[in-house]
Every structure is written in structure tokens, then in C-alpha cells.
Design a protein around this motif. Structure first.
Motif, mmCIF file in Angstrom:
data_model
loop_
_atom_site.group_PDB
_atom_site.id
_atom_site.type_symbol
_atom_site.label_atom_id
_atom_site.label_comp_id
_atom_site.label_asym_id
_atom_site.label_seq_id
_atom_site.Cartn_x
_atom_site.Cartn_y
_atom_site.Cartn_z
ATOM 1 N N LYS A 163 1.791 -26.356 80.895
ATOM 2 C CA LYS A 163 1.006 -25.170 80.552
ATOM 3 C C LYS A 163 1.108 -24.967 79.049
ATOM 4 O O LYS A 163 2.201 -25.034 78.485
ATOM 5 C CB LYS A 163 1.545 -23.933 81.274
ATOM 6 C CG LYS A 163 1.253 -23.903 82.764
ATOM 7 C CD LYS A 163 1.762 -22.602 83.376
ATOM 8 C CE LYS A 163 1.440 -22.548 84.868
ATOM 9 N NZ LYS A 163 1.943 -21.290 85.489
ATOM 10 N N LYS A 164 -0.023 -24.739 78.419
ATOM 11 C CA LYS A 164 -0.028 -24.537 76.968
ATOM 12 C C LYS A 164 -0.832 -23.276 76.646
ATOM 13 O O LYS A 164 -1.956 -23.112 77.134
ATOM 14 C CB LYS A 164 -0.646 -25.731 76.249
ATOM 15 C CG LYS A 164 0.141 -27.019 76.409
ATOM 16 C CD LYS A 164 -0.561 -28.183 75.756
ATOM 17 C CE LYS A 164 -0.367 -28.231 74.260
ATOM 18 N NZ LYS A 164 0.961 -28.748 73.870
ATOM 19 N N GLU A 165 -0.245 -22.423 75.839
ATOM 20 C CA GLU A 165 -0.972 -21.243 75.377
ATOM 21 C C GLU A 165 -1.754 -21.615 74.125
ATOM 22 O O GLU A 165 -1.197 -22.186 73.185
ATOM 23 C CB GLU A 165 -0.021 -20.085 75.076
ATOM 24 C CG GLU A 165 -0.753 -18.804 74.690
ATOM 25 C CD GLU A 165 0.195 -17.667 74.362
ATOM 26 O OE1 GLU A 165 -0.243 -16.504 74.368
ATOM 27 O OE2 GLU A 165 1.374 -17.937 74.075
ATOM 28 N N VAL A 166 -3.036 -21.339 74.133
ATOM 29 C CA VAL A 166 -3.868 -21.648 72.975
ATOM 30 C C VAL A 166 -4.363 -20.340 72.362
ATOM 31 O O VAL A 166 -4.758 -19.414 73.070
ATOM 32 C CB VAL A 166 -5.066 -22.551 73.359
ATOM 33 C CG1 VAL A 166 -4.590 -23.920 73.763
ATOM 34 C CG2 VAL A 166 -5.889 -21.948 74.491
ATOM 35 N N GLU A 198 -8.802 -12.420 67.363
ATOM 36 C CA GLU A 198 -7.913 -13.491 67.810
ATOM 37 C C GLU A 198 -7.595 -13.288 69.289
ATOM 38 O O GLU A 198 -7.204 -12.196 69.704
ATOM 39 C CB GLU A 198 -6.617 -13.505 66.996
ATOM 40 C CG GLU A 198 -5.722 -14.693 67.340
ATOM 41 C CD GLU A 198 -4.523 -14.823 66.423
ATOM 42 O OE1 GLU A 198 -3.395 -14.840 66.940
ATOM 43 O OE2 GLU A 198 -4.730 -14.885 65.199
ATOM 44 N N VAL A 199 -7.783 -14.320 70.052
ATOM 45 C CA VAL A 199 -7.520 -14.250 71.488
ATOM 46 C C VAL A 199 -6.641 -15.425 71.882
ATOM 47 O O VAL A 199 -6.510 -16.412 71.149
ATOM 48 C CB VAL A 199 -8.834 -14.275 72.311
ATOM 49 C CG1 VAL A 199 -9.651 -13.035 72.077
ATOM 50 C CG2 VAL A 199 -9.648 -15.517 71.997
ATOM 51 N N SER A 200 -6.020 -15.320 73.039
ATOM 52 C CA SER A 200 -5.196 -16.414 73.548
ATOM 53 C C SER A 200 -5.537 -16.662 75.006
ATOM 54 O O SER A 200 -5.917 -15.744 75.735
ATOM 55 C CB SER A 200 -3.709 -16.097 73.390
ATOM 56 O OG SER A 200 -3.359 -14.965 74.172
ATOM 57 N N GLN A 201 -5.417 -17.909 75.414
ATOM 58 C CA GLN A 201 -5.669 -18.312 76.796
ATOM 59 C C GLN A 201 -4.592 -19.298 77.216
ATOM 60 O O GLN A 201 -4.037 -20.026 76.387
ATOM 61 C CB GLN A 201 -7.053 -18.976 76.935
ATOM 62 C CG GLN A 201 -8.234 -18.039 76.732
ATOM 63 C CD GLN A 201 -8.443 -17.092 77.894
ATOM 64 O OE1 GLN A 201 -7.996 -17.343 79.011
ATOM 65 N NE2 GLN A 201 -9.123 -15.988 77.644
ATOM 66 N N MET A 202 -4.297 -19.306 78.493
ATOM 67 C CA MET A 202 -3.329 -20.271 79.024
ATOM 68 C C MET A 202 -4.098 -21.452 79.626
ATOM 69 O O MET A 202 -4.998 -21.259 80.443
ATOM 70 C CB MET A 202 -2.459 -19.618 80.092
ATOM 71 C CG MET A 202 -1.277 -20.473 80.499
ATOM 72 S SD MET A 202 -0.102 -20.757 79.140
ATOM 73 C CE MET A 202 0.568 -19.106 78.940
ATOM 74 N N VAL A 203 -3.768 -22.652 79.187
ATOM 75 C CA VAL A 203 -4.422 -23.866 79.674
ATOM 76 C C VAL A 203 -3.450 -24.622 80.574
ATOM 77 O O VAL A 203 -2.302 -24.870 80.185
ATOM 78 C CB VAL A 203 -4.869 -24.769 78.505
ATOM 79 C CG1 VAL A 203 -5.451 -26.069 79.034
ATOM 80 C CG2 VAL A 203 -5.889 -24.047 77.637
#
Length: 342
Positions: A163-166, A198-203
Motif C-alpha cells: 500500500k502506498k500513499e500518494v 493538495e490531496v492524498s490517496q491510498m494506492v
């Protein structure tokens, strides 16, 4: 409703010649996807406009199907028998269409939003409904270009999954000021300007993914006035590994062997991406230039085949001495003179 049928078909994403059952199936799928209650505040306005336009398209196309059934199929002289079959009650000038679909079908698919309310919103006398549909139908043809970013992953991450937070920056159309109020599908939009957010998503990276795999976050890209929000697209890229090289689903390891070891016997060991230690021994065989040893099932996972893996290919390169003395040359010549070369 007054809009061209081609637009209704495009909104429901169905071909021109579609049965009522297929229209209902398309409608059912789309209202589930675009129900406003299922969307965060950032995309709720778009979802509401789409939801209502989808409902208008559904109502209009089924009305066309009903009219076609009454005035096309049933108009062949056997009015009494076929009128009943087609849902026409009464006769002569007083005939009317019996209800052939449930008016609360939309309500079942959209809790708290009865279909009769959509009829009211989109009736010919409701300018707000027409305006909402007009904006949606014009914007459905336009979508801002996708926002693409690279997502670098190590071979270990692509092997095991991770899992990577982008985090990324997107353009957002925001409210600004109090002038120029516009009524649109029941809410008010003020003068709009674009700001950076700025936003973040979990991939979730799955085991076996390759360079070029794409992860798409629908509607999370840049916003532009009058357009649908762009998608945010992350493209997998692969970091260079110090030991292994990936070729499809296989892993390639290059091993350099001194000439004397290649001729007289050699052993070496290494660790796989999983951390497992593997040893290779060559005591009774000569390692020739270009020799390749294949270890089955020790490559990368194959993403679409559960439990399947590629192979590990060990490629040997022979390291020849850079110089020899006369004595060494004579000795090698004597030793190798009697060797079998085939």
C-alpha cells in the motif's frame, strides 16, 4: 423533455436500438453509481446533476418505447385485441396508455428521491431542471485531460504487493465572491476561480503488477469550469534493482564466473526477493559462455493467475584473465591439448 434521443442514449451509454429491459438495466447500474449519497462533498454536485439527467434520459426513452408500442405495433386493424396486449385501455379517441413500468422504480434505486419528483424537476415548465440538464448534456461531451503521475515501486514491492500513499496537487474550481449567482440542480454556484489543492490517496499495489499498470481515481484530477472533473491516473514505474532485472514475469540474474572456476567447478549463493537463500553448485559440469540455468517458479508473481509465478534465469558470464605469462600459456596449452572440444 425535448432533447434529441441520441443524447439520451449517450447519457445511458447504450446503443440506439435497445430494448426496454436493457434500458432499465443501464439505468439501474448508473443510478447506483451516481446516487449523490454515495459521493463525497467534492463530487456531490456533479453526481446530483448526472443522477437527474440519467433519470430524465431513462423516462424519455421508455416513453418513446411505449409510444412506439401503441402507435406502431398496435395500429394494424386489430385494435381491440392488440391494444390490450400493448397496454392501451379504452378505445377510439379516449384510449390511453396503461402503466407498463413502475413510477417508483427510480425511488427503489434512489432512496428518498421518488421518480415523481424527477418528473416535476424535469417537466417542461421547470426552468431549473432544463438548465441542469442543459449544462450536464453539454459537459458530458467534455472532460478535462487526465492528471497523470508516476508511481515508483521497487521490485520487492511489485513482488509482494504493498500500500502506498500518494500525494498530489490538483486544480479545484472553488466558490469565490458573492456576485453572479447561478442556480443549478437545486444548489447555488458563486463566481468560480481555480485554486491549487493538495490531496492524498491510498494506492493498493497488487503482487505481480508491471511497469505501465495504471490506477485511476475517477474525477480526482484537475477541475475546469464547464467540464467534468478529470481523472487522476498513476502509472507504475519500476526502480532499477541492484541484483535482478525483470523480463516479463521472469527475473534475470547475471553471475560472473572466473574462467578457472567455470572449468574446474564453482558454487555460489544469493537471496531471492522474498529473502530466501538459494545455492547453485557446478562441480561435475563446465560452465560455457552463454550458459543459462533456469530455476522454475522463482520469478515474479503472475498478476492474473493465482499462485502462478515466472522463472528465475541465472545467466553466466565467463571472466577471462586479462593477461598470461609465457609459462602460463605453455602450461594451459599442454593441459588443454588433449581435451575433447565437442
Amino acid at each position: 423533455m425535448g432533447n434529441p434521443p441520441e443524447l439520451y442514449h449517450r447519457i445511458l451509454n447504450i446503443p440506439r436500438e435497445t430494448s426496454p429491459q436493457e434500458i432499465r438495466a443501464a439505468y439501474k447500474s448508473l443510478v447506483k453509481k451516481w446516487h449523490p449519497d454515495k459521493h463525497p462533498p467534492s463530487s456531490k454536485n456533479e453526481a446530483e446533476a448526472r443522477f437527474k439527467a440519467i433519470t430524465e434520459a431513462y423516462e424519455a426513452l421508455l416513453d418513446q418505447q411505449e409510444n412506439r408500442a401503441v402507435f406502431g405495433v398496435c395500429n394494424d386493424g386489430r385494435a381491440g385485441e392488440k391494444a390490450m396486449a400493448c397496454g392501451v385501455v379504452g378505445g377510439g379517441g379516449g384510449a390511453h396508455i396503461a402503466r407498463t413500468r413502475s413510477d417508483d422504480f427510480g425511488a427503489r434505486m434512489a432512496p428518498g428521491t421518488p421518480a415523481r419528483e424527477f418528473k416535476k424537476v424535469y417537466s417542461s415548465g421547470n426552468s431549473g431542471g432544463r438548465r441542469a440538464f442543459a449544462e450536464f448534456s453539454s459537459s458530458i461531451m467534455r472532460k478535462a485531460p487526465p492528471l497523470e503521475r508516476k508511481l515508483e515501486c521497487t521490485l520487492e514491492e511489485l513482488c509482494h504487493g504493498c500500500k502506498k500513499e500518494v500525494k498530489f496537487t490538483r486544480d479545484v474550481v472553488t466558490k469565490n465572491g458573492v456576485a453572479g449567482l447561478i442556480t443549478f440542480t437545486g444548489f447555488t454556484i458563486l463566481d468560480r476561480s481555480i485554486v491549487k489543492k493538495e490531496v492524498s490517496q491510498m494506492v493498493l499495489v497488487k503482487p505481480g503488477w508491471k511497469k505501465g499498470n495504471k490506477i485511476t481515481f475517477e474525477g480526482m484530477g484537475d477541475e475546469r469550469p464547464g467540464c467534468l472533473p478529470a481523472d487522476a491516473v498513476f502509472v507504475i514505474s519500476e526502480k532499477k534493482h541492484p541484483v535482478f532485472k525483470r523480463v516479463g514475469n521472469d527475473l534475470v540474474l547475471k553471475a560472473e564466473v572466473p574462467l578457472v572456476s567455470a572449468l574446474t567447478g564453482w558454487s555460489f549463493s544469493f537471496r531471492l526477493l522474498s529473502g530466501k537463500k538459494v545455492s547453485c553448485s557446478f562441480q561435475d559440469e563446465i560452465i560455457c559462455p552463454g550458459y543459462e540455468k533456469i530455476i522454475k517458479g522463482e520469478g515474479m508473481p503472475i498478476a492474473d493467475q493465482k499462485g502462478a509465478r515466472g522463472d528465475l534465469r541465472v545467466k553466466f558470464e565467463i571472466a577471462f584473465p586479462k593477461q598470461l605469462t609465457d609459462e602460463q600459456r605453455d602450461g594451459l596449452a599442454q593441459i588443454l591439448k588433449g581435451c575433447a572440444w565437442n
